[in-house]
Motif scaffolding. Structure first.
Motif, PDB file in Angstrom:
ATOM      1  N   LYS A  19      50.338 -12.616  50.605  1.00  0.00           N
ATOM      2  CA  LYS A  19      49.776 -13.365  49.489  1.00  0.00           C
ATOM      3  C   LYS A  19      50.906 -13.892  48.611  1.00  0.00           C
ATOM      4  O   LYS A  19      52.069 -13.461  48.724  1.00  0.00           O
ATOM      5  N   ASN A  25      48.695 -16.574  51.843  1.00  0.00           N
ATOM      6  CA  ASN A  25      47.371 -16.711  51.242  1.00  0.00           C
ATOM      7  C   ASN A  25      47.507 -16.922  49.736  1.00  0.00           C
ATOM      8  O   ASN A  25      48.441 -16.414  49.092  1.00  0.00           O
ATOM      9  N   TYR A  26      46.531 -17.648  49.175  1.00  0.00           N
ATOM     10  CA  TYR A  26      46.616 -17.996  47.747  1.00  0.00           C
ATOM     11  C   TYR A  26      45.249 -17.842  47.091  1.00  0.00           C
ATOM     12  O   TYR A  26      44.198 -17.870  47.736  1.00  0.00           O
ATOM     13  N   LEU A  27      45.294 -17.689  45.772  1.00  0.00           N
ATOM     14  CA  LEU A  27      44.093 -17.650  44.932  1.00  0.00           C
ATOM     15  C   LEU A  27      44.448 -18.361  43.641  1.00  0.00           C
ATOM     16  O   LEU A  27      45.277 -17.884  42.858  1.00  0.00           O
ATOM     17  N   SER A  67      40.544 -20.434  46.964  1.00  0.00           N
ATOM     18  CA  SER A  67      41.298 -19.396  47.672  1.00  0.00           C
ATOM     19  C   SER A  67      41.300 -19.679  49.164  1.00  0.00           C
ATOM     20  O   SER A  67      40.397 -20.345  49.691  1.00  0.00           O
ATOM     21  N   THR A  98      36.178 -14.806  48.592  1.00  0.00           N
ATOM     22  CA  THR A  98      36.306 -14.174  47.276  1.00  0.00           C
ATOM     23  C   THR A  98      35.009 -13.478  46.875  1.00  0.00           C
ATOM     24  O   THR A  98      33.949 -13.705  47.457  1.00  0.00           O
ATOM     25  N   VAL A 100      39.822 -10.867  45.899  1.00  0.00           N
ATOM     26  CA  VAL A 100      39.802 -11.075  47.358  1.00  0.00           C
ATOM     27  C   VAL A 100      39.706  -9.696  47.997  1.00  0.00           C
ATOM     28  O   VAL A 100      40.685  -8.945  47.994  1.00  0.00           O
ATOM     29  N   GLU A 124      43.748 -11.211  42.581  1.00  0.00           N
ATOM     30  CA  GLU A 124      42.620 -11.402  41.667  1.00  0.00           C
ATOM     31  C   GLU A 124      43.010 -12.372  40.561  1.00  0.00           C
ATOM     32  O   GLU A 124      44.195 -12.607  40.283  1.00  0.00           O
ATOM     33  N   THR A 125      41.986 -12.937  39.908  1.00  0.00           N
ATOM     34  CA  THR A 125      42.166 -13.831  38.768  1.00  0.00           C
ATOM     35  C   THR A 125      40.924 -13.728  37.890  1.00  0.00           C
ATOM     36  O   THR A 125      39.876 -13.190  38.324  1.00  0.00           O
TER      37      THR A 125
END
Length: 625
Positions: A273, A344-346, A373, A377, A413, A420-421
């Protein structure tokens, strides 16, 4: 003189037996071999049977030298025992004879055996009448060799050799008979194979006669020999069989070029990530490991240490193909390994339509929370640390003041811990005021007492609270609270009255009425009581508490009367016992000579200073009342 006489008699007896033709039968039996360890004692038994008695036997021991010549070391007849003084066994042998009826045993013991004692021993038994027999036993002496010592070549061996190269040597010292050495590779015995395996052994004999053997192994090395284990095995003879010793195992280092390299992500061992530190490792199939360079999809060389590439705080922009490259040391061709990195991204969460919303009471709300993402999620909505909804849409119906506040959406995720966000929005609810209903709006208070009335109201905009009684404004005090306004007034009760609390803002107003009934106390003097209306913390209501003064005063009077009765009883008891002397109040009490006693008790009223005197005599009269 006596010995000579006995010998002469014996010779005469033998001559007579020989003249008469009498010949005794003798039979000897011995073991083929006796084995001992060097330095220990050897016991060689000789069993015989004969027709003569023991006294008529002659026993002799011989040994055969390597040339086959016979040497006598011991002689015994009925009259004497003689140990030869000019043999290698002089001083180291003992002979014990154990006779029995018609048979016996002659035991030869050789002390502190030596390597030269490995000879054949002969036991000869004769009768006095020319009957005789002999037997032979071979003596074997053994010595276990020291533990083998292996030495390997302390350098890298290039694999492409046309002839066998030295792998190592193995030595076994001080054994007897000569020990044998066998080489092993990964538990497989090795023997001489032309142009592939060569085993050469050398034997040395020390001054002690013990053997030392050294063996050298040479091998045509291939790549597969890298990491193989080599060791030697020593086989030697022991009493009753064979023994074996193994050396420690050694590995050789084989050098050969890499014709293939492999690149992979060394860490982390999970999906990657954004924000992670990623380590790439590149290894070839040669030995030693080749020097490699790393490059990304734009063919830009990247700095690495010991064939390890580290990328810190990666983002989605770092995704793509990575390569490690080396050069073959024989063909000079480029050898490449590659792998693909995906990060991987969020993205940060975003609430819509606005971060601050103002709604009227009774309205509906649909608020969305989105975060882009690369993985699936999960979204939850929180208010004051409590989960209120799940999913990216928050739906509220018929909103009220209690629904106002800060709502936070948290996007995680599940597949990647720590990914997380979150985002938040403020909900403001507008409407007319609301007064928290008290537990009771009707209360009873004593006349001339003071009661504190409270009123809590909320609304948006913040309401204003005023108090009225009999149509007039009443002075009050107010505090702004987290969810509204708290106001209170002090009311002195002189008669029945009504007090109202008014809350108003631009959206409307509301009112609550308190009814107070004045109670006249039954006590002699008036008391001041306090009645306070306080809201509970569980719900926005006003609590009423009333002081009941009359009941308390009646209970106090009853207790006082009981105490006076007890005091009178005690005084009367003490007087009868003659314990009281003096006066009480305004009247003196004296003891007269007569048999009657008078007791005077003074009682004072709380309202007057007049005294009431009661005369109590032993003889009650009607005029005493």
């Amino acid at each position: 003189m006596a010995l000579r006489t006995k010998t002469a008699l014996l010779v005469g007896l033998l001559f007579l037996l020989h003249t008469w033709g009498v010949k005794a039968q003798v039979k000897v039996e011995m073991e083929d071999r006796v084995e001992v360890t060097l330095g220990t004692a050897a016991e060689i038994p000789c069993l015989y049977t004969t027709d003569d008695g023991f006294g008529g036997l002659i026993i002799e021991w011989f040994y055969l030298d390597p040339a086959g010549k016979q040497h006598r070391i011991y002689f015994q007849d009925p009259t004497m025992r003689i140990e030869e003084t000019n043999s290698q066994f002089t001083g180291r042998i003992k002979v014990d004879v154990t006779p029995s009826q018609g048979s016996g045993q002659v035991l030869l013991r050789v002390l502190e055996t030596r390597l030269g004692d490995e000879v054949d021993f002969i036991c000869l038994v004769k009768s006095l009448t020319d009957g005789n027999d002999q037997g032979k036993t071979q003596l074997r002496v053994f010595e276990k060799p020291a533990h083998p010592i292996i030495k390997s070549v302390d350098k890298d061996i290039w694999f492409n050799n046309e002839e066998p190269v030295k792998i190592g040597s193995c030595e076994a010292k001080n054994g007897y008979p000569r020990p044998n050495i066998t080489w092993y590779k990964d538990n497989t015995p090795l023997s001489n194979v032309p142009n592939e395996v060569s085993v050469v052994s050398q034997v040395a004999t020390g001054s002690s006669g013990l053997f030392s053997v050294e063996s050298e192994l040479s091998l045509k090395v291939v790549k597969e020999d890298q990491g193989s284990e080599f060791y030697c095995e020593v086989n030697y003879q022991i009493i009753g069989g064979f023994g074996m010793l193994e050396s420690e195992k050694k590995k050789i280092r084989v050098s050969y070029p890499s014709d293939e390299v492999n690149l992979w992500v060394k860490s982390p061992k999970r999906d990657i990530k954004e924000g992670d530190t990623v380590e790439f490792e590149c290894l070839g199939n040669g030995n030693p490991q080749p020097l490699v360079t790393f490059r990304n999809r734009e063919m830009v060389e990247l700095n690495a240490i010991n064939n390890v590439l580290e990328l810190r705080n990666v983002s989605r922009l770092d995704s793509g193909l990575y390569e490690c490259v080396t050069t073959h040391i024989e063909t000079f061709e480029e050898v490449v390994g590659n792998t693909t990195l995906f990060v991987n991204y969020l993205e940060p969460a975003d609430v819509s339509p606005e971060e601050t919303l103002t709604l009227s009471q009774g309205a509906d709300l649909n608020q969305s929370c989105n975060a882009l993402s690369s993985l699936k999620t999960h979204t939850v909505w929180m208010k004051n640390g409590v989960k209120v909804a799940t999913g990216n849409i928050l739906s509220l119906r018929d909103v009220v003041y209690d629904m106002a506040g800060t709502y936070e959406c948290m996007v995680t995720v599940p597949q990647l811990v720590g990914m997380e966000t979150s985002a938040a929005f403020q909900l403001i609810v507008e409407g007319s005021p609301e007064i928290s209903e008290p537990q009771s709006t009707s209360l009873e208070q004593a006349v001339e007492s003071t009661v504190v009335l409270t009123c809590r109201a909320r609304g948006n905009p913040r309401p204003t609270i005023t108090w009225r009684s009999a149509g007039s404004l009443v002075d009050s005090q107010s505090n702004v609270t987290e969810d509204g306004v708290l106001s209170w007034v002090n009311v002195k009760v002189s008669s029945d009255l009504n007090v109202s609390c008014h809350a108003s803002n631009t959206n409307g107003n509301v009112e609550t009425l308190y009814s107070i009934k004045a109670i006249v106390p039954t006590t002699a003097s008036p008391t001041t009581t306090l009645a306070t209306v306080v809201p509970t913390t569980a719900s926005p209501t006003t609590t009423l508490a009333t002081a009941g003064g009359s009941g308390v005063i009646i209970a106090v009077l009853i207790i006082c009367l009981l105490l006076l009765a007890i005091l009178g009883s005690v005084l009367y008891f003490l007087y009868k016992k003659g314990k009281i002397c003096g006066r009480s109040g305004k009247q003196d009490l004296t003891k007269e000579k007569t048999s009657r006693d008078n007791i005077v008790v003074e009682m004072k009223s709380d309202n007057t200073e007049e005294a009431v005197l009661l005369a109590v005599n032993g003889d009650k009269k009607s005029g005493d009342q």
